[in-house]
Design an enzyme around this catalytic site. Structure first.
Site, short mmCIF file in Angstrom:
data_model
loop_
_atom_site.label_atom_id
_atom_site.label_comp_id
_atom_site.label_asym_id
_atom_site.label_seq_id
_atom_site.Cartn_x
_atom_site.Cartn_y
_atom_site.Cartn_z
N ASP A 78 0.83 -1.21 0.00
CA ASP A 78 0.00 0.00 0.00
C ASP A 78 0.86 1.25 0.00
O ASP A 78 1.98 1.26 0.51
CB ASP A 78 -0.90 -0.02 1.24
CG ASP A 78 -2.04 0.99 1.14
OD1 ASP A 78 -2.36 1.45 0.02
OD2 ASP A 78 -2.62 1.32 2.19
N HIS A 104 3.00 3.45 -8.85
CA HIS A 104 2.84 2.02 -9.13
C HIS A 104 4.08 1.46 -9.82
O HIS A 104 4.50 0.33 -9.54
CB HIS A 104 1.59 1.79 -9.98
CG HIS A 104 0.31 2.15 -9.28
ND1 HIS A 104 -0.01 1.66 -8.03
CD2 HIS A 104 -0.71 2.98 -9.65
CE1 HIS A 104 -1.19 2.16 -7.66
NE2 HIS A 104 -1.62 2.96 -8.62
N LEU A 164 11.20 -20.52 -3.91
CA LEU A 164 10.20 -19.58 -3.37
C LEU A 164 8.95 -19.69 -4.22
O LEU A 164 9.03 -19.76 -5.44
CB LEU A 164 10.72 -18.13 -3.41
CG LEU A 164 9.72 -17.04 -3.02
CD1 LEU A 164 9.46 -17.08 -1.51
CD2 LEU A 164 10.19 -15.66 -3.45
#
Length: 254
Positions: free
Chosen positions: A34, A51, A145
């Site tokens: 966020d 972004h 991962l």
């Protein structure tokens, strides 16, 4: 949530880092990324620039995660509610998703990262669906991962989809409704087969889950930082892991 959310501010100069994380650190870390828009506005830039900067932060965290012992990393990239944002911002987010899958998949594959996508992927534009599918297929065999990209994701939508799937099995006579328990619900979630998150990190200081992993985060520890996502680094991730190591998890027991 079992315990009070701990809110952390960026470490001040001269303040010691505290004890190192214990060996039994979180296997699964989930991040609510966020603050991209606010980061950009503070710099006099369009929200879309935030972004793009956020993608750089994601690269750094994905690189650091396996080095810190994290096996599953789930990142909240685009929510079911984000379609309500201005069209140019939504278009930028969709474009960044396309670019990330196209440009990062090969590098992530070489680094042993398995890409997975959770959410209502079938509702995305066709080009985004194709690139996600390509990245998922390319990296399917990796195990260093697991990177879950939560795209067009909402915790309530996930539960609705799970309940619909369970209802269909009951209607078809494949499932006795009396046998539906927590494990049955979990097996129909987007994250079926993965461990629940041990730690949820939220950047930019907001104190809410925002419809993220509502079922899975039932016993997750939560760590909130005021740092905006584009400024989030490996050092902040390590800070969150140190705080996790200090906490005592009882899962409802004494």
């Amino acid at each position: 949530m079992r315990r009070m959310v701990r809110r952390e501010r960026e470490a001040s100069p001269g303040v010691g880092p505290g004890p190192e994380p214990k060996a039994e650190g979180p296997r699964h870390v989930a991040i609510i990324m966020d603050g991209n828009g606010r980061w950009a506005v503070q710099r006099g830039l369009p929200r879309t620039a935030g972004h793009r900067a956020g993608v750089e932060a994601l690269r750094g965290v994905v690189k650091a995660a396996p080095e810190l012992g994290i096996k599953v990393l789930t990142c909240y990239a685009f929510s079911t509610e984000n379609w309500k944002r201005p069209k140019d911002e939504v278009d930028t987010l969709m474009s960044l998703l396309l670019e990330y899958c196209r440009l990062e998949a090969t590098t992530l594959h070489k680094n042993g990262v398995r890409i997975n996508a959770i959410g209502r992927i079938h509702e995305l534009p066709p080009a985004q669906q194709r690139e996600i599918e390509r990245a998922v297929n390319l990296t399917r065999g990796n195990d260093r991962l697991i990177l879950n990209l939560a795209v067009n994701y909402g915790g309530q939508a996930e539960l609705v989809d799970a309940f619909r799937s369970l209802a269909a099995e009951v209607q078809a006579g494949r499932l006795d409704p009396d046998r539906i328990d927590a494990a049955a619900v979990a097996s129909h979630l987007y994250t079926a087969g993965l461990p629940d998150p041990d730690l949820v990190i939220r950047t930019a200081g907001e104190m809410r889950l925002s419809n993220f992993l509502l079922w899975q985060a039932a016993y997750a520890e939560i760590w909130v930082t005021d740092v905006y996502w584009p400024d989030f680094t490996r050092e902040h991730l390590e800070q969150a892991l140190r705080e996790f190591a200090r906490r005592e998890r009882r899962f409802g027991a004494v």
